[in-house]
Design a protein around this motif. Structure first.
Motif, PDB file in Angstrom:
ATOM      1  N   ASP A 154       0.739  -1.162   0.011  1.00 24.23           N
ATOM      2  CA  ASP A 154       0.011  -0.016  -0.095  1.00 24.23           C
ATOM      3  C   ASP A 154       0.792   1.102   0.001  1.00 24.23           C
ATOM      4  OD1 ASP A 154       0.698   0.734   2.537  1.00 24.23           O
ATOM      5  OD2 ASP A 154      -1.018  -0.513   3.439  1.00 24.23           O
ATOM      6  N   ASP A 155       0.244   2.325  -0.233  1.00 23.50           N
ATOM      7  CA  ASP A 155       1.077   3.488  -0.195  1.00 23.50           C
ATOM      8  C   ASP A 155       1.700   4.109   0.905  1.00 23.50           C
ATOM      9  OD1 ASP A 155       0.164   3.970  -2.905  1.00 23.50           O
ATOM     10  OD2 ASP A 155      -1.136   5.483  -2.676  1.00 23.50           O
ATOM     11  N   ASP A 156       0.957   3.782   2.090  1.00 22.56           N
ATOM     12  CA  ASP A 156       1.818   3.976   3.480  1.00 22.56           C
ATOM     13  C   ASP A 156       3.080   3.216   3.532  1.00 22.56           C
ATOM     14  OD1 ASP A 156      -0.047   5.665   4.348  1.00 22.56           O
ATOM     15  OD2 ASP A 156      -1.073   4.301   5.693  1.00 22.56           O
ATOM     16  N   ALA A 157       3.168   1.947   3.057  1.00 19.39           N
ATOM     17  CA  ALA A 157       4.406   1.089   3.254  1.00 19.39           C
ATOM     18  C   ALA A 157       5.388   1.515   2.298  1.00 19.39           C
ATOM     19  CB  ALA A 157       4.221  -0.368   2.893  1.00 19.39           C
ATOM     20  N   ARG A 158       5.101   2.228   0.832  1.00 18.53           N
ATOM     21  CA  ARG A 158       5.619   2.627  -0.161  1.00 18.53           C
ATOM     22  C   ARG A 158       6.526   3.793   0.589  1.00 18.53           C
ATOM     23  NH1 ARG A 158       4.907   0.092  -5.102  1.00 18.53           N
ATOM     24  NH2 ARG A 158       3.498  -1.511  -5.207  1.00 18.53           N
ATOM     25  N   ARG A 159       5.651   4.720   1.106  1.00 15.52           N
ATOM     26  CA  ARG A 159       6.197   6.013   1.479  1.00 15.52           C
ATOM     27  C   ARG A 159       7.009   5.645   2.806  1.00 15.52           C
ATOM     28  NH1 ARG A 159       1.175   8.190   0.406  1.00 15.52           N
ATOM     29  NH2 ARG A 159       0.172   7.448   1.962  1.00 15.52           N
ATOM     30  N   TRP A 160       7.079   4.692   3.570  1.00 17.38           N
ATOM     31  CA  TRP A 160       7.821   4.577   4.514  1.00 17.38           C
ATOM     32  C   TRP A 160       9.073   3.968   3.912  1.00 17.38           C
ATOM     33  CZ3 TRP A 160      10.862   0.252   6.234  1.00 17.38           C
ATOM     34  CH2 TRP A 160      11.387   0.414   7.267  1.00 17.38           C
ATOM     35  N   GLY A 161       9.060   2.953   2.982  1.00 17.39           N
ATOM     36  CA  GLY A 161      10.154   2.328   2.397  1.00 17.39           C
ATOM     37  C   GLY A 161      11.097   3.728   1.618  1.00 17.39           C
TER      38      GLY A 161
END
Length: 174
Positions: free
Chosen positions: A132-139
């Motif tokens: 999801d976008d939250d995980a991608r942002r965190w990465g």
């Protein structure tokens, strides 16, 4: 440790996109293996990260130079555990997605049939499409923080553009 970095494994250079894809699939499966490993006592947790509530041992630096593959195209070792933490397994996948999407050393691989096949295999086996976008942002935020001293601002540009496309506000992860 036995083996060679994923894309370089074997008795000679990889010239067959089919074999490169199989190696990418093999390397990408490491994420699923780690997702089933409980973090040992004393391993710090990931800070300021989205979570599904699941916790496992995270490597947080899985990339083609840290996953060794033998001549049989099977993983023989995982190196460089300096970033290891406890946390949601999706974060390990997100970190690798960011590395493979934004690191300048990987950028040229997409232009090669062998490199593209390897990366596509890794992406499929690791489940990049499910992030999801939250995980991608965190990465991406983790990538920017981790690589700040190693890469120039120009080299970090790809990660900053991807982050901007996700609509991030910019606080770096730790």
């Amino acid at each position: 440790m036995p083996g060679r970095p994923g894309l370089l494994a074997g008795p000679g250079p990889v010239v067959d996109p089919g074999r490169a894809r199989r190696r990418g699939l093999t390397c990408g499966r490491v994420h699923g293996v780690l997702a089933r490993v409980a973090a040992p006592a004393g391993v710090r947790g990931v800070e300021r990260a989205p979570t599904t509530g699941r916790t496992a041992l995270l490597h947080l630096d899985l990339h083609p130079l840290n996953v060794l593959v033998g001549d049989d195209d099977e993983v023989s070792a995982v190196l460089d555990w300096a970033n290891a933490r406890a946390g949601d397994p999706a974060l390990d996948v997100a970190r690798t997605w960011a590395l493979l999407a934004a690191h300048p050393a990987v950028a040229g691989w997409r232009g090669s049939p062998v490199g593209a096949a390897f990366l596509d295999g890794w992406a499929e086996a690791a489940g990049f499409s499910a992030l999801d976008d939250d995980a991608r942002r965190w990465g991406l935020e983790f990538f920017l923080t981790d690589q700040a001293g190693a890469l120039s601002e120009q080299e970090l540009g790809s990660a900053r553009r991807l982050l901007a496309d996700l609509g991030a506000d910019g606080d770096a992860a730790g």
